[in-house]
Design an enzyme around this catalytic site. Sequence first.
Site, short mmCIF file in Angstrom:
data_model
loop_
_atom_site.label_atom_id
_atom_site.label_comp_id
_atom_site.label_asym_id
_atom_site.label_seq_id
_atom_site.Cartn_x
_atom_site.Cartn_y
_atom_site.Cartn_z
N LYS A 177 12.73 -23.53 -6.36
CA LYS A 177 13.36 -23.19 -7.73
C LYS A 177 12.66 -21.65 -7.96
O LYS A 177 11.23 -22.14 -8.36
CB LYS A 177 13.04 -24.11 -8.91
CG LYS A 177 14.13 -23.66 -10.03
CD LYS A 177 13.52 -24.08 -11.26
CE LYS A 177 12.59 -23.27 -11.63
NZ LYS A 177 12.63 -21.62 -11.77
N SER A 232 2.20 -20.80 -15.02
CA SER A 232 1.27 -20.76 -16.12
C SER A 232 0.82 -22.33 -16.35
O SER A 232 1.49 -23.28 -15.91
CB SER A 232 2.06 -20.26 -17.55
OG SER A 232 3.22 -21.36 -17.74
N GLU A 253 -1.28 -23.98 -8.91
CA GLU A 253 -1.76 -22.67 -9.07
C GLU A 253 -1.39 -22.10 -10.33
O GLU A 253 -0.24 -21.67 -10.36
CB GLU A 253 -1.43 -21.75 -7.91
CG GLU A 253 -1.35 -22.39 -6.40
CD GLU A 253 -3.11 -22.27 -6.11
OE1 GLU A 253 -3.94 -21.62 -6.72
OE2 GLU A 253 -3.55 -22.84 -5.01
N CYS A 287 -2.32 -13.56 -11.35
CA CYS A 287 -3.21 -14.90 -12.01
C CYS A 287 -4.88 -14.32 -11.47
O CYS A 287 -5.71 -14.72 -12.34
CB CYS A 287 -2.86 -15.82 -11.18
SG CYS A 287 -2.81 -15.88 -9.51
N GLU A 384 -5.04 -15.17 -21.22
CA GLU A 384 -4.62 -14.32 -20.04
C GLU A 384 -3.79 -13.31 -20.50
O GLU A 384 -2.71 -13.39 -20.94
CB GLU A 384 -3.71 -15.25 -18.97
CG GLU A 384 -3.69 -14.73 -17.57
CD GLU A 384 -2.98 -15.64 -16.73
OE1 GLU A 384 -2.51 -16.53 -17.16
OE2 GLU A 384 -3.10 -15.44 -15.45
#
Length: 481
Positions: A177, A232, A253, A287, A384
């Site tokens: 997806k 996220s 991850e 990231c 972040e």
Amino acid sequence: MTSTATIRGVWLAGHEVESAEGRTFTVIDPATGLPIAEVADAGAPDARAAIDAAHAAAPAWAATSPRERARILRRAFDIVTARTEEFAALITAEMGKPLAESRGEVAYGAAYLEWYAEEAIRIGGRVTKAPAGNGQILVNYEPVGLCYAVTPWNFPLAMITRKVGPALAAGNTMIVKPAEATPLTALLMAQVFGEAGLPDGVLSVLPCANPTAVSDAVFADPGLRKVTFTGSTAVGRKLLAQASDGVLRASMELGGNAPFLVFEDADLDSALEGAMAAKMRNGGQACTAANRFLVHNDVRLEFVERLTERIAALQVGAGVDHNVVVGPLITERQRSMVHALVTEAVTDGAVLRTGGVPLPGDGFFYAPTVLDRVPAHSRIVSEEIFGPVAAIRGFDTEQEAITAANATEYGLAAYFYTSDFSRVQRVSAALRAGMVGVNRGVISDVAAPFGGINASGLGSEGGAEGIHEYLNVKYMALPNG
Ligand code: NAD
């Protein structure tokens, strides 16, 4: 359904087809804010069709020889590489990164296919004698079964190949997806697998505007055995909760908050080079992006001066322009979030050295920004940023730097620059992160295990480790021969 450049279907059982419910959604070019394509909007019925196709294909696929799986992956690598310009143009169109970076992503993304073509034939196993001498212990590896991959928009090709590559190499089936912002690259990748000879049903790609309908339907299948996610931490937590119901294998991850430490003995030229790469690649939308610069106060002023000069000179614009090095942010929402972090930091007392404003005109551009003297309590330090913003503060001692670097729930990447070898060993050991760049601003490598600790996730992608995320261990107790 046709497969023209502007109307794309879902990839199901080896073909591009309309979604069962007939809906489509629009893909936007973030450099213009204008639509570039309509894509079939998958829902629960498409997910169930993909599951059925995967279960039908699974026994034969798991029984193919490792060599045959390796050949298919290698062909996919060759096709992606030959079509680099097509992939790069698509990545730039739907994601916004400059063309040169998109080409870099194609090479990096394709390399996972090449690497796992090579790993497919080297999975191995082991035989040992039982310590008591009364038998043999045989350890073998088997495919986990049906895998579900949920991927982000920031590396629309590479985040897929580093999941699909090892999953297929290990003999699994997979449903992907992709992120709603970047379905086109994912669909082109699926088409390449068809051309490379992947049997129908082994891989399905289900773009959708609303992820939960597809996702919930996939999780509802008792045959699902693994979820692999990049995105996220907030969404990762939800998927892990869903994975717990089915007791699924899970690789996560997740987000990062990378510290970038510059010690007083660092080679500043090299630290600046590394800082630009660690901060500005993908406009900071990575990231692994350096999120917090911690610079020894003896060299901070010079570092800030020189970084500001370089960042202020960066050319921002549409990625199709060959002179551009910083593209747009992915959405208006992302741009507003970045701007809110910057304005709050300034209110908290940070000194704005350059940038700090959304750029006027079409598209979601943000001026590359440097903030100095950012207070430790400012939200930009703990969250972040995901944008072209360097947030800097000083330190005086090594211990202070390490404590500040580790003051985060995340633990993905960390970087530091020093010329003292004993400090290299001390600081590498002290940093709580899954990946540490030592005098380097770029750490990703297909041959290395990519992954985080703490709120940055579970498991590794890439390297020899990556394929084991897709394999179950089977132990057989055998009598002595
Ligand atoms: P996101 O978590 O919003 O979305 C990622 C994916 O999850 C998308 O495909 C989205 O459609 C899907 N998703 C969202 N809600 C869902 C739900 N309830 N159920 C199922 N799927 C759902 O993240 P993003 O904004 O696309 O990507 C940015 C984030 O990804 C950043 O936090 C970044 O650090 C992280 N990231 C991590 C890595 C890594 O390897 N650790 C790599 C790239 C990006």
